[in-house]
Write an enzyme that holds these catalytic residues in place. Structure first.
Site, PDB file in Angstrom:
ATOM      1  NE  ARG A 632      21.240  24.479 -24.870  1.00  0.00           N
ATOM      2  CZ  ARG A 632      19.979  24.496 -26.273  1.00  0.00           C
ATOM      3  NH1 ARG A 632      19.646  23.273 -25.992  1.00  0.00           N
ATOM      4  NH2 ARG A 632      18.799  25.241 -27.043  1.00  0.00           N
ATOM      5  CB  CYS A 681      21.277  27.494 -31.205  1.00  0.00           C
ATOM      6  SG  CYS A 681      19.612  28.154 -30.721  1.00  0.00           S
ATOM      7  CD  GLU A 751      23.812  25.489 -27.974  1.00  0.00           C
ATOM      8  OE1 GLU A 751      22.840  24.454 -28.040  1.00  0.00           O
ATOM      9  OE2 GLU A 751      22.833  26.032 -26.960  1.00  0.00           O
TER      10      GLU A 751
END
Length: 763
Positions: A632, A681, A751
């Site tokens: 990520r 998410c 995130e």
């Protein structure tokens, strides 16, 4: 080959030597595609309005049969290397101009300075006389209706010929006008004698007439040239200038000798402009145009030459392109003469390390005559730093009590100058230099015009720097531009229509020290309710959504292209391996920044090259191997903006088979993810585990704060049930983290991004 080429690629097309050449070639019937990482407005709009295509994806189209590149570039440039690899003919701008003019009657304007203004004046005069000619001028006319180049089938052509890079050796003029012989460009000429010899060789190739200033006759040593070919102008010249008087920003030039017209008046200031006008008029009369009385009063001039930016009862602000000591001396003396009771405050940006090394003592001697001096770092113009050629090397000559201010920050400079501008005393503030000092000048001018209003200052600064297609707003709501439909407004907001707009926006943020953020589709971000006091840039224009098939396994996708659309285009072409992109609700730019993934695939798995722009406006295109990719995260894109990407497919398959796989993945995604508004998410997966699984196991599905709730379908999604606020989401994030930490001893890291803040501040 160069003259017969039909499809021409021009690298560095935004340079003030390249733009006129592009316009000339386009008007002559050539198909021109231009590229330039530093292209600015209004040049981009001028080129596009005149049928020149601007290419920003760093690819030479297949149909191109000639590459012309700027004199500022060299053969190490990757585009030129690509041309060499393809065995595509390539040529420098100056050499191409020489080939164009070889079979024409060239009026060559040469000299270290004054070329553009003089060429502009002569062009203006010849048009008045209905003289048929082509022209290429190395600057933009202040009269925006006049282009810096024009094509005519007649044999005469007027052009500036630049000695700075040696291409002057390729020209064979009909008429040569030398304005001055000041030694400049020490990076190319080791001595003044070397420059003089260059001019002498040009004279030997000049077919008919040589025109010089009377003061330069002895230094140029013209003994071997027939006196019938030589004409002089100036105080004691064949074409005599008797006097230059100045009043109310007008010059009155009295003439005699061989001049048939004994007077010419021009708008402007400074005896140097009177000299330029007399030089232009000399050529005008030699060409036999004297029957038409010349008039320069309606000549508006060339931009960045004594250009007034601001005026009130006590303060004048000007910018000027001067970068040679003699130019700066003439400029300062002119303002002193015209404004004898005014303080002269000079802001100077040296141009090139080699020039600074050559003239650092002269720069000091001239700048010291100003009442206050502010110095900026050297503008490199692609040169590498040279020992002894820095701004600090100019400063060393000043006495301690007269040390100039030195700053690398526009904000510091603006904060220093603003109270000075507000003083009741009279002053002229001069921004001098040939680099990017005009941005600094524009930022300062915008600030004092806005009188402290930041929103207004930004509008003043940016409005002439971007295209008309660029959207600019203040206090723009952002919630409706996100997938979770939550958030407040951004103080500054823009949707650039091309890379030129984007670079200008970054420049405005840098000069005014405004924080900025790039917004894609609006997934993976939470926007607080409070106003974001920075600039939000959204790549929403169709320009950024371009998707092109480059070859049998590569696709170019712009930063604003949605991954789902990229996936669809690949399927149509039978390119397999990109199917997983369908499950990522993002644009290319945002997905690259966080190496987005779905259905077991990660974006950087299929990346070949990424094109991006840094916060300082520098553009790079690098292979996948140059990036540090983590879960990520892509470190290189954290403080930069992706412009586009070249994706590489894994194989070729039948389109229907690829589409079937996409359909199956889409069904799987719809079953496993909520349909309500969300930001995707929320948490990163902890090592060896899944955030959604942890949240599910702890029975947190359905947990809510206000109208924000954990999805019942997927535990790692927080959904907006209608009227959720960012505060609701943030409090829910805190609650989830706390429970997971207490019961599983695992710290979940968010995130999603948080605009204007960091999660560390809130957690």
């Amino acid at each position: 080959m160069p003259l017969s080429a039909k499809n021409i690629y021009m690298l560095g097309v935004g340079g003030m030597g390249m733009t006129p050449l592009a316009l000339y070639l386009s008007e002559s019937g050539k198909n021109i595609i231009g590229a330039d990482d530093n292209l600015q407005e209004p040049l981009r709009s001028i080129l596009e309005k005149n049928n020149i295509t601007i290419e920003d994806n760093n690819q030479i189209p297949l149909e191109i049969d000639l590459l012309i590149y700027s004199n500022a570039l060299n053969e190490k440039h990757p585009i030129i290397q690509e041309a060499i690899k393809r065995k595509l003919p390539y040529i420098r701008r100056g050499e191409m101009l020489a080939k164009i003019t070889a079979n024409k009657k060239l009026i060559a304007i040469v000299g270290s300075h004054g070329k553009t203004t003089t060429a502009g004046m002569l062009s203006h005069l010849l048009k008045q006389a209905n003289f048929q000619f082509s022209y290429l001028i190395g600057g933009l006319f202040d009269d925006k209706s006049i282009l810096p180049a024009g094509f005519n089938k007649n044999e005469w052509i007027l052009a500036e010929v630049d000695e700075s890079d040696g291409s002057i050796e390729h020209f064979q003029p009909e008429i040569t006008l030398v304005l001055n012989v000041d030694w400049d460009h020490s990076n190319h000429y080791s001595s003044k004698e070397a420059l003089i010899q260059t001019f002498q060789r040009l004279f030997s190739r000049t077919k008919s007439t040589i025109v010089i200033h009377e003061n330069d006759k002895k230094e140029l040593n013209l003994n071997e040239i027939s006196s019938k070919r030589i004409h002089t102008y100036g105080e004691n010249g064949d074409f005599r200038v008797d006097s230059i008087s100045e009043s109310n920003l007008e010059l009155d030039v009295k003439l005699s000798g061989r001049f048939k017209n004994n007077r010419i008046q021009i708008k402007g200031m400074g005896s140097f402009n009177g000299e330029n006008a007399s030089a232009a008029l000399t050529i005008y009369e030699i060409l036999g145009c004297s029957e038409k009385k010349p008039d320069l009063l309606d000549f508006k001039g060339i931009i960045r030459r004594q250009e007034k930016l601001f005026e009130n009862e006590t303060t004048l602000v000007y910018k000027d392109y001067a970068h040679h000591p003699s130019e700066i001396l003439a400029l300062i003396n002119t303002f002193k003469k015209n404004n004898p009771t005014y303080e002269i405050i000079t802001v100077f940006q040296p141009h090139r390390f080699s020039r600074t090394l050559q003239f650092k003592k002269e720069f000091h001697d001239i700048l010291e005559t100003a009442d206050e001096v502010i110095l900026l770092p050297v503008y490199s113009a692609s040169e590498e730093p040279i020992e002894g050629g820095s701004t600090e090397d100019i400063i060393q000559y000043f006495d301690s009590e007269r040390k100039p201010t030195f700053t690398e920050s526009d904000k510091v400079l603006i904060e220093h100058l603003t109270p000075i501008a507000k003083k009741e005393t009279h002053k002229v503030i001069l921004f001098i230099g040939a680099g990017d000092i005009e941005n600094t000048a524009n930022a300062f001018t915008a600030t004092i015009k806005a009188d402290g209003n930041v929103e207004l200052a930004w509008q003043y600064f940016i409005q002439n720097q971007v295209s008309k297609k660029c959207k600019l707003h203040n206090n723009e709501p952002l919630g409706n531009k996100t997938t979770i439909k939550i958030g407040g407004a951004s103080r500054f907001y823009a949707e650039p229509a091309n890379i030129t707009d984007l670079k200008a926006l970054l420049s405005s943020a840098k000069s005014l020290e405004i924080p900025w953020f790039i917004l894609g589709r609006g997934s993976n971000i939470i926007i607080p309710n409070a106003e974001f006091k920075g600039l939000t840039i959204r790549l929403n224009h169709s320009y950024w959504q371009e998707i092109n098939i480059l070859d049998e396994n590569r696709i170019w996708a712009g930063a604003g292209a949605r991954l789902k659309e990229v996936c669809g285009q690949a399927a149509k072409q039978g390119l397999s391996g990109l199917e997983f992109l369908e499950g990522i609700p993002a644009t290319i730019g945002g997905a690259l920044r966080m190496n987005a993934g779905a259905m077991g695939g990660w974006l950087f798995n299929v990346v070949s090259e990424v094109r991006f722009i840094t916060k300082d406006g520098h553009i790079f295109q690098l292979p996948k191997s140059a990036f540090s990719i983590k879960y990520r995260e892509c470190a290189e894109l954290k403080d930069a903006i992706a412009i586009g990407v070249i994706l590489k497919a894994q194989s070729k398959q039948e389109s229907k088979d690829i589409q079937h796989k996409i359909t199956e993945l889409s069904k799987e995604r719809k079953l496993s993810q909520p349909r309500e508004p969300s930001a995707g998410c929320i948490f990163k997966n902890p090592e060896g585990n899944h955030a959604g699984k942890l949240i599910d196991e702890l029975g947190l599905k359905g947990k809510s704060v206000g109208q924000a709730a954990v999805s019942n379908i997927h535990g790692n999604f927080i959904i907006n049930n209608g009227n959720a606020t960012s505060d609701d989401v943030i409090e829910l994030v805190k609650a989830i983290r706390k429970e997971v930490l207490e019961k599983r001893s695992i710290t979940l890291e968010p995130e999603v991004l948080l605009l204007g803040k960091t999660w560390d501040e809130l957690l």
